[in-house]
Design an enzyme around this catalytic site. Structure first.
Site, PDB file in Angstrom:
ATOM      1  N   GLU A 111       0.843  -1.216   0.000  1.00 41.76           N
ATOM      2  CA  GLU A 111       0.000   0.000   0.000  1.00 41.76           C
ATOM      3  C   GLU A 111       0.874   1.261   0.000  1.00 41.76           C
ATOM      4  O   GLU A 111       0.640   2.195  -0.767  1.00 41.76           O
ATOM      5  CB  GLU A 111      -0.929  -0.031   1.213  1.00 41.76           C
ATOM      6  CG  GLU A 111      -1.676   1.264   1.479  1.00 41.76           C
ATOM      7  CD  GLU A 111      -1.591   1.697   2.929  1.00 41.76           C
ATOM      8  OE1 GLU A 111      -1.093   2.811   3.196  1.00 41.76           O
ATOM      9  OE2 GLU A 111      -2.013   0.922   3.815  1.00 41.76           O
ATOM     10  N   GLU A 341     -28.070   1.850  27.855  1.00 43.54           N
ATOM     11  CA  GLU A 341     -27.575   2.576  29.030  1.00 43.54           C
ATOM     12  C   GLU A 341     -28.702   3.214  29.838  1.00 43.54           C
ATOM     13  O   GLU A 341     -28.448   4.006  30.742  1.00 43.54           O
ATOM     14  CB  GLU A 341     -26.558   3.640  28.583  1.00 43.54           C
ATOM     15  CG  GLU A 341     -25.354   3.007  27.902  1.00 43.54           C
ATOM     16  CD  GLU A 341     -24.292   4.011  27.471  1.00 43.54           C
ATOM     17  OE1 GLU A 341     -24.329   5.158  27.942  1.00 43.54           O
ATOM     18  OE2 GLU A 341     -23.425   3.628  26.658  1.00 43.54           O
ATOM     19  N   LEU A 359     -19.961   0.965  29.293  1.00 47.12           N
ATOM     20  CA  LEU A 359     -20.119  -0.386  28.757  1.00 47.12           C
ATOM     21  C   LEU A 359     -20.388  -0.292  27.259  1.00 47.12           C
ATOM     22  O   LEU A 359     -21.131   0.566  26.807  1.00 47.12           O
ATOM     23  CB  LEU A 359     -21.288  -1.089  29.459  1.00 47.12           C
ATOM     24  CG  LEU A 359     -21.614  -2.531  29.050  1.00 47.12           C
ATOM     25  CD1 LEU A 359     -22.201  -3.294  30.240  1.00 47.12           C
ATOM     26  CD2 LEU A 359     -22.581  -2.628  27.874  1.00 47.12           C
ATOM     27  N   GLY A 361     -21.372  -3.013  24.041  1.00 48.21           N
ATOM     28  CA  GLY A 361     -21.713  -4.401  23.725  1.00 48.21           C
ATOM     29  C   GLY A 361     -22.172  -4.538  22.291  1.00 48.21           C
ATOM     30  O   GLY A 361     -22.812  -3.635  21.756  1.00 48.21           O
ATOM     31  N   GLY A 362     -21.849  -5.670  21.652  1.00 51.17           N
ATOM     32  CA  GLY A 362     -22.337  -5.901  20.295  1.00 51.17           C
ATOM     33  C   GLY A 362     -21.413  -6.786  19.495  1.00 51.17           C
ATOM     34  O   GLY A 362     -20.413  -7.289  19.997  1.00 51.17           O
TER      35      GLY A 362
END
EC number: 3.4.24.56
Length: 1019
Positions: A111, A341, A359, A361-362
């Site tokens: 690259e 939340e 927090l 999350g996912g």
């Protein structure tokens, strides 16, 4: 929050993996516009397929066409007759996961090398020079599965830029001398990341999976992997680069996006002409069906020592690749709930126990064939002692989701929010837009490429349950990051040297998590009251002005108002600066202002999270003059959120537990500044040297011990007792509504905090130190963490004015590309090389910023040598070349903001600097067009040449961790490299031993006069 992209965990990583921003299918008809234009192939053998029906937002005025070329390249064309800049991007669906096992970083190196000459355009900097002369810029990134190249350029020069760009993929040179130099840039790039926790954690995650899986590779590469080891093994890296490009840079793995003013037919012809020659080698698309985390990598605990004093808990589950389910996006649904939340959420409960602060999350992208589901929290001191309990709570919440089953109303709410976001999305900047689209063209049908990342279509409870079934204790990996593990580890990661310890999670702990029962504290979110329902675009008022108008000017407030007349979306930006002399009077008060607002935001989080999900966000922070508040997004429910924030500000009660937690986190963030990059340290020290009043990190740390709860409680009413508010309300609102909003803010503060106006004499701004003619000062410090040096060299020129601004900006435009080409590409001083204007408190100058393994006094000499070459270069410049630079700068300056928030930020900058020159771009460009080459030579000779009578220079030298000392100036004979231009002999500078003494001995500049006569500005 719901985890959105891979880089949320690794903010510094250039890993633009596939987005998970929502999902994706043709939306309801009411939300979609279809392309009207059609185009027949006209029997063009180079085109295999044409997609004329690209689904787009009804608010999107651009025209789109999809193509599949006969050689397999997928293309999206965007015709935008209003664009100032054209842009193009090409994404190769190959990245570091395909590196040869013995040459780590080869795809990344490839690259870098493509920018440095092709057979048709062999000059090393031909591409970058062409772009620079035509108001353009370029970049590229390499991730696990993608190498993405992109540029923008003034709209008249798309064809010339695209021709140079296309050669990267047809006939790059991979010149031997370029290769030997550019390996240093890759090494410097890696060195910049070595002490960065995000990069370290990312590599450690890869290293602790299956070592035979491509996921485990070291993607960046360095001098050892790209030069030293190959030399030892007799490998010719140039041949390997040619081989890699030849093997993988195949048209069937490429996707192109081009945006320009041209018609779709003209863009089609241009792309066919330039890209149909790229060879199709029918390379199979790399897929990775086996997950890098197998049985033996699960139920493991990793204790990791960070560089900064951070405390994080990462909980990871391997899951299958969910990409093909983009129309129902089960990962989005679960991320929305686990990352919520609001009241009754997992975060809400963990925060109430004093264990965590945030927090995420996912689902997290892996590559084609595998993904991860993550739940990450940052830990308090108490939380570090309760990791097992925190994870138990996670499994209790997951159990709650199983017991409740998939909820169609939750899916419907996500679907509605995404549909609104798609319909009213802001117009993107061309360069970012083409880069993103080129990357996602690999994953979706041409017709759906714009909608796929937004629009949900199918509620699939079976898929939600399938993913939920993977989130079990027997599938978990846990990583704890904390300084408390120092001296207690037994392993070291190979590339970054991260210290860690790996342990199996005991069976009894797994059993305890498996038996997680329902916790009565957990509730599913309630329906979101902030989802906008009124999207009416208000008619323009008769007295609408092209720039912000002052519609209120009292002792208490100045209100600037601008009704949007460009974007016509149901959005507004509300900006407020609350001036208070108490906010920055000393380090103690600065700390208290910071903690007050952090605690305030912390307590508002549950309430404001729903607004954020519904496209309405706010920002609140302390400044050197007081407090800054902005509320941005859909205007429908904006006043509700604003009123809540102001009420909370005026009536705030501090929670003692949160006070201790947030104060401790603040102390860590002050301590962590030591681990920032050397060039960032150089910029920080220069700001301290040049600004009349600025508290150091050490002064703030020392004063933090004096912040007690009673003291902070007493400070808040003092801070609010006297204020002056300056505001800009801009967007889909009326003048009457703006006055009403301002009145509400004032009334709320007066009612609850008994706020009174400040005196005009209390509104004076800080000023900038004025350097003496022919003065040169050097300030030296050491960076204790990084093994690189950093330097900022600042040539102070003068106060801001139309003429001074244009002299400086035109000089910066002329030297920008040669500076990068000389100091980075040719001399390889380091990965970070920057030149440009520096502005603060109305005063400006030219600055150079470099980060390098070379010592600061050497960098100083190379910058001075470069400036001398630029004098000759400008003197020898043809009139045509000079006019190109004027034109390029004019285009950059007149480039229209693409969205309301960008236009608002421009006006707000004028307001907070108290210059109020809202038509600055037009007036300055008009002046720019009168400048001659002689003007710039005179500017250089008077301000910048070594013997210039009005040269004012400060250099900040940040030494690397292992450097004991370094002279401030030195002689560097040229015989070691005949290509280096001669450095001038420099005088001995004055070394700054004490910042306060330095400032005490120098005068201050006056403040720049406002551009507006306030009496005349009142309507």
């Amino acid at each position: 929050m719901r985890y959105r992209l891979a880089w949320l965990l690794h903010p510094a990583l250039p890993s633009t993996f596939r987005s998970v921003l929502g999902a994706r299918l043709p939306p309801p008809e009411r939300l979609c516009g279809f392309q009207k234009k059609t185009y027949s192939k006209m029997n063009n053998p180079a085109i295999k397929r044409i997609g004329n029906h690209i689904t787009k937002s009804p608010e999107d005025k651009r025209e789109y066409r999809g193509l599949e070329l006969a050689n397999g390249i997928k293309v999206l064309l965007i015709s935008d007759p209003t664009t100032d800049k054209s842009s193009a991007a090409l994404d190769v669906h190959i990245g570091s996961l395909s590196d040869p096992p013995n040459i780590a970083g080869l795809s990344h190196f490839c690259e870098h090398m493509l920018f440095l000459g092709t057979k048709k355009y062999p000059k090393e900097n031909e591409y970058s020079q062409f772009l620079s002369e035509h108001a353009g810029s370029s970049n590229a990134f390499t991730s696990g599965e993608h190498t993405n190249y992109y540029f923008d350029v003034s709209h008249e020069h798309l064809e010339g830029a695209l021709d140079r760009f296309a050669q990267f993929f047809l006939c790059p040179l991979f010149d031997e001398s370029c290769k030997d130099r550019e390996v240093n840039a890759v090494d410097s790039e890696h060195e910049k990341n070595v002490m960065n926790d995000a990069w370290r954690l990312f590599q450690l995650e890869k290293a602790t999976g299956n070592p035979k899986h491509p996921f485990s590779k070291f993607g960046t590469g360095n001098k050892y992997t790209l030069e030293t080891r190959p030399n030892q093994e007799g490998i010719d890296v140039r041949q390997e680069l040619l081989k890699f490009h030849s093997a993988y840079y195949s048209s069937n793995l490429m996707a192109v996006c081009v945006l320009g003013r041209e018609s779709l037919d003209d863009l089609t012809n241009l792309v066919v002409k330039l890209f149909s020659e790229v060879e199709n080698k029918n390379v199979p698309l790399p897929e990775f069906p086996e997950h890098p985390f197998q049985e033996e990598h699960l139920k493991q605990l990793y204790k990791i020592v960070p560089i900064k004093d951070i405390r994080n808990l990462y909980v990871t589950f391997p899951i299958p690749d969910l990409q093909k389910y983009y129309k129902s996006n089960p990962g989005h649904y679960l991320g929305h709930l686990i990352g919520h939340e609001g009241p009754g959420s997992l975060l809400s409960e963990l925060k109430s126990k004093g264990w965590v602060n945030t927090l995420v999350g996912g689902q997290k992208e892996g590559a084609r064939g595998f993904m991860f589901f993550i739940i990450n929290v940052d830990l308090t001191e108490e939380g570090l002692l309760h990791v097992e309990d925190i994870i138990l709570h996670m499994f209790q919440y997951i159990q709650k989701l199983r017991a409740e089953g998939p909820q169609e109303w939750v899916f419907q709410e996500c679907k509605d929010l995404n549909a609104v976001a798609f319909r009213f999305k802001d117009k993107e900047r061309p360069r970012g837009y083409t880069s993103k689209i080129a990357g996602i063209l690999h994953y979706y049908p041409l017709e759906e490429v714009l909608t796929a990342e937004y629009l949900l279509e199918e509620f699939r409870p079976d898929l939600i349950e399938m993913v939920l079934d993977k989130l079990r204790p027997e599938n978990v990996r846990v990583a704890i990051v904390s300084k408390s593990f120092e001296g207690k580890t037994d392993r070291t990661e190979e590339w970054y040297g991260t210290q860690y310890k790996q342990e199996a999670i005991p069976d009894e702990v797994i059993k305890k998590w498996q038996n997680a029962d329902l916790n009565g504290k957990f509730k599913l979110p309630t329906k979101n009251e902030f989802i906008p329902t009124n999207f009416e675009i208000l008619p323009l008022e008769k007295e609408a002005t092209p720039y912000p108008a002052l519609i209120k000017d009292t002792a208490m407030s100045k209100l600037w108002f601008k009704q949007d007349d460009k974007f016509f979306l149901p959005k507004a930006c509300l900006n407020f600066e609350f001036f208070s002399p108490f906010a920055y009077v000393d380090p103690l008060h600065c700390n208290m202002a910071y903690l007050y607002l952090e605690l305030l935001k912390d307590s508002l989080n549950e309430y404001a999270y729903a607004a954020e999900l519904a496209g309405l966000s706010y920002d609140l922070q302390n400044t050197i003059y007081g407090m800054y508040l902005s509320v941005k997004g859909y205007n429908d429910k904006q006043p509700i959120l604003l009123k809540k924030i102001i009420e909370k500000m005026a009536t705030f009660e501090i929670d003692e537990k949160r006070f201790e937690i947030i104060k401790e986190a603040y102390m860590r963030s002050l301590n962590n500044f030591r681990a920032e990059q050397p060039h960032q340290h150089a910029m920080y020290y220069l700001r301290l040297l040049m600004t009349e009043v600025a508290w150091t990190k050490d002064e703030l740390k020392e004063a933090l011990d004096d912040v007690t709860l009673p003291r902070l409680k007493a400070f808040i009413p003092q801070l609010l007792s006297r204020l002056h508010i300056e505001a800009l309300l801009h967007g889909n609102i009326t003048k009457q509504a703006a006055l009403g909003i301002m009145q509400m803010v004032e009334d709320t503060l007066i009612e609850h905090a008994h706020t009174k106006p400040l005196l005009p004499s209390q509104l004076v701004r800080y000023r900038e130190v004025q350097l003496p003619d022919r003065g040169w000062f050097v300030y030296q410090q050491r960076n204790e963490v990084h093994n690189n040096c950093g330097i900022e060299i600042y040539y102070q020129t003068d106060m801001q004015s139309t003429s001074e601004n244009m002299f400086l900006e035109l000089f910066c435009q002329i030297i920008s590309e040669p500076c990068f080409n000389t100091l980075r590409t040719k001399e390889q001083l380091g990965y970070i090389v920057f030149s440009g204007p520096r502005r603060a408190n109305g005063i400006q100058g030219l600055r150079f910023i470099i980060q390098s393994e070379k010592p600061p006094h050497y960098l100083e000499s190379r910058v001075e040598a470069f400036l001398i070459t630029m004098e000759k270069s400008i003197e020898d410049m043809t009139e045509e070349a000079f006019q190109k630079h004027i034109q390029a700068l004019a285009i950059r300056r007149l480039d229209k903001p693409k969205k309301l928030s960008a236009e608002c930020a421009k006006y707000w900058g004028e307001i907070i600097s108290q210059q109020y020159n809202f038509d600055r771009d037009n007036t300055e460009v008009a002046y720019l067009k009168t400048l001659t080459k002689e003007d710039i030579i005179k500017f250089y000779k008077e301000m910048l040449a070594v013997d210039a009578p009005r040269r004012h220079k400060v250099s900040v030298h940040v030494l690397a961790r292992e450097m004991d000392s370094c002279p401030v100036v030195g002689e560097f004979p040229c015989q070691n490299d005949i290509n280096l231009s001669q450095a001038p002999a420099l005088p001995q500078p004055e070394v700054i031993q004490n910042m306060t003494e330095f400032k005490r001995g120098l005068p201050l500049f006056p403040l720049v006069k406002p551009h507006i006569n306030f009496m005349a500005a009142k309507l």
